[in-house]
Design a protein around this motif. Structure first.
Motif, PDB file in Angstrom:
ATOM      1  N   TYR A 205       0.811  -1.219   0.000  1.00 45.96           N
ATOM      2  CA  TYR A 205       0.000   0.000   0.000  1.00 45.96           C
ATOM      3  C   TYR A 205       0.848   1.274   0.000  1.00 45.96           C
ATOM      4  O   TYR A 205       0.304   2.384   0.012  1.00 45.96           O
ATOM      5  N   LEU A 207       2.897   2.671   2.329  1.00 44.93           N
ATOM      6  CA  LEU A 207       2.865   3.515   3.526  1.00 44.93           C
ATOM      7  C   LEU A 207       4.280   3.906   3.962  1.00 44.93           C
ATOM      8  O   LEU A 207       5.190   3.075   3.984  1.00 44.93           O
ATOM      9  N   ASP A 276      -1.902   1.129  -7.676  1.00 46.07           N
ATOM     10  CA  ASP A 276      -3.123   1.863  -7.324  1.00 46.07           C
ATOM     11  C   ASP A 276      -4.163   0.969  -6.653  1.00 46.07           C
ATOM     12  O   ASP A 276      -5.269   0.775  -7.152  1.00 46.07           O
ATOM     13  N   ASN A 280      -5.962   2.915  -1.562  1.00 40.90           N
ATOM     14  CA  ASN A 280      -5.399   4.242  -1.801  1.00 40.90           C
ATOM     15  C   ASN A 280      -6.279   5.156  -2.653  1.00 40.90           C
ATOM     16  O   ASN A 280      -5.836   6.215  -3.093  1.00 40.90           O
ATOM     17  N   SER A 316      -4.810   9.981   0.468  1.00 38.85           N
ATOM     18  CA  SER A 316      -4.789   8.529   0.661  1.00 38.85           C
ATOM     19  C   SER A 316      -3.793   8.199   1.767  1.00 38.85           C
ATOM     20  O   SER A 316      -3.005   9.056   2.180  1.00 38.85           O
ATOM     21  N   ARG A 318      -1.124   6.425   1.586  1.00 39.86           N
ATOM     22  CA  ARG A 318       0.266   6.499   1.130  1.00 39.86           C
ATOM     23  C   ARG A 318       0.763   7.938   1.006  1.00 39.86           C
ATOM     24  O   ARG A 318       1.953   8.175   0.871  1.00 39.86           O
ATOM     25  N   ASP A 319      -0.162   8.903   1.042  1.00 41.85           N
ATOM     26  CA  ASP A 319       0.226  10.313   0.917  1.00 41.85           C
ATOM     27  C   ASP A 319       0.399  11.003   2.253  1.00 41.85           C
ATOM     28  O   ASP A 319       0.652  12.210   2.312  1.00 41.85           O
TER      29      ASP A 319
END
Length: 324
Positions: A205, A207, A276, A280, A316, A318-319
């Motif tokens: 994902y 992270l 993707d 996310n 998301s 991951r951001d």
């Protein structure tokens, strides 16, 4: 927090499976287990067609229960066979195309486990001793101690001083938004969860980073699939390949009788991880207060880091970025 099923054993596939003479996509062996197009009798008996479909999250399994009288996080640790016994088991499985009928010597064929290890609840026992499942493992748990470096990423998501854990879940009634929140361990008692993040299973994902690892716990069953496919082989294959919501590792069905049934992309010969991921596609808001962090902890402490972005929303998981 409301929970669905608790993962206390290996979850069976929704379809009957067969062993094929080709390298496994998941394990280091020269055969793989794949799904046939026939729904398993066990799934039908549990009325899987009416079950709640949830996202199968790619991480490592955890469990919250008591240790020394307090709510505690436990890490999954299966008692596995010795190399010699495992070689014998795989040879039998390869030649017979099944593991049924293989005989274990539980006292001699399995490795030692740590002092406080306990077998998972649904493990069968014979003569007072836990016995292996059809995969040759005895599922179990060990308490997560901050002093054990082997479980440092597990430790990063719990603060025993304040009695809380870092949890990723849907935001209230809005299943289109996620939230990371500190939850009292007492509220998670007897639940199983998935630890995901930077240093777990290759981080599918995305992270965190090597400089600032990020890990969170995801309660099993919390990520409902809003438009699941029918329990039919071709429809499930198409859903995984054509739908945005199908960009997940798999599906876990939570049946009304407590039975859990799953399908993994690898059962269908489909690739995982994928770019993707569906996880996310949803924004995430952080609700972690400064009071949940240990004031003596380092600046890299996850509770401190998340409290520095308290009430902020990211596009998301991951951001998520922490303030320097």
């Amino acid at each position: 927090m409301r929970r669905l099923g608790s993962v206390q054993q290996k979850i069976p596939c929704v379809f009957l499976t067969e062993v094929r003479d080709e390298p496994s996509r998941k394990r280091d062996c020269q055969f793989q287990v794949v799904a046939t197009e026939n729904v398993s009798p066990a799934a039908l008996a549990s009325d899987v067609h009416c079950a709640a479909a949830t996202e199968k999250v790619d991480g490592t399994c955890c469990y919250v229960t008591t240790f020394n009288g307090e709510p505690y996080l436990w890490a999954r640790l299966d008692r596995k066979p010795t190399k010699q016994a495992d070689k014998r088991f795989k040879k039998y499985q390869y030649s017979q195309k099944t593991c049924k009928g293989f005989v274990w010597n539980v006292n001699e064929d399995f490795r030692e486990v740590p002092e406080f290890w306990m077998a998972a609840h649904r493990v069968q026992h014979e003569n007072g001793h836990p016995v292996p499942d059809e995969h040759g493992h005895i599922p179990g748990w060990v308490p997560v101690d901050h002093t054990n470096k082997q479980y440092c990423w597990h430790s990063s998501v719990v603060n025993y001083g304040t009695g809380v854990a870092l949890v990723l879940k849907t935001h209230g009634e809005d299943e289109g938004q996620l939230e990371i929140v500190s939850v009292p361990l007492a509220d998670l008692m007897e639940q199983t969860l998935e630890l995901i993040g930077t240093n777990v299973n290759g981080n599918p994902y995305g992270l965190g980073s090597k400089k600032h690892p990020v890990h969170v716990l995801v309660p099993h069953g919390v990520l409902r699939i809003r438009n699941p496919p029918a329990v039919e082989f071709q429809q499930i294959c198409s859903w995984f390949q054509e739908c945005q919501e199908g960009r997940v590792e798999g599906i876990v069905w939570h049946c009304d009788d407590g039975m859990l049934i799953k399908i993994h992309r690898h059962h269908l010969g489909l690739k995982w991880p994928v770019a993707d991921t569906f996880l996310n596609t949803r924004p995430v808001v952080v609700h972690v207060d400064e009071s949940d962090a240990d004031p003596c902890a380092s600046e890299k402490d996850l509770f401190k880091s998340f409290s520095s972005v308290n009430r902020q929303t990211f596009s998301s998981v991951r951001d998520i970025q922490f303030e320097p």
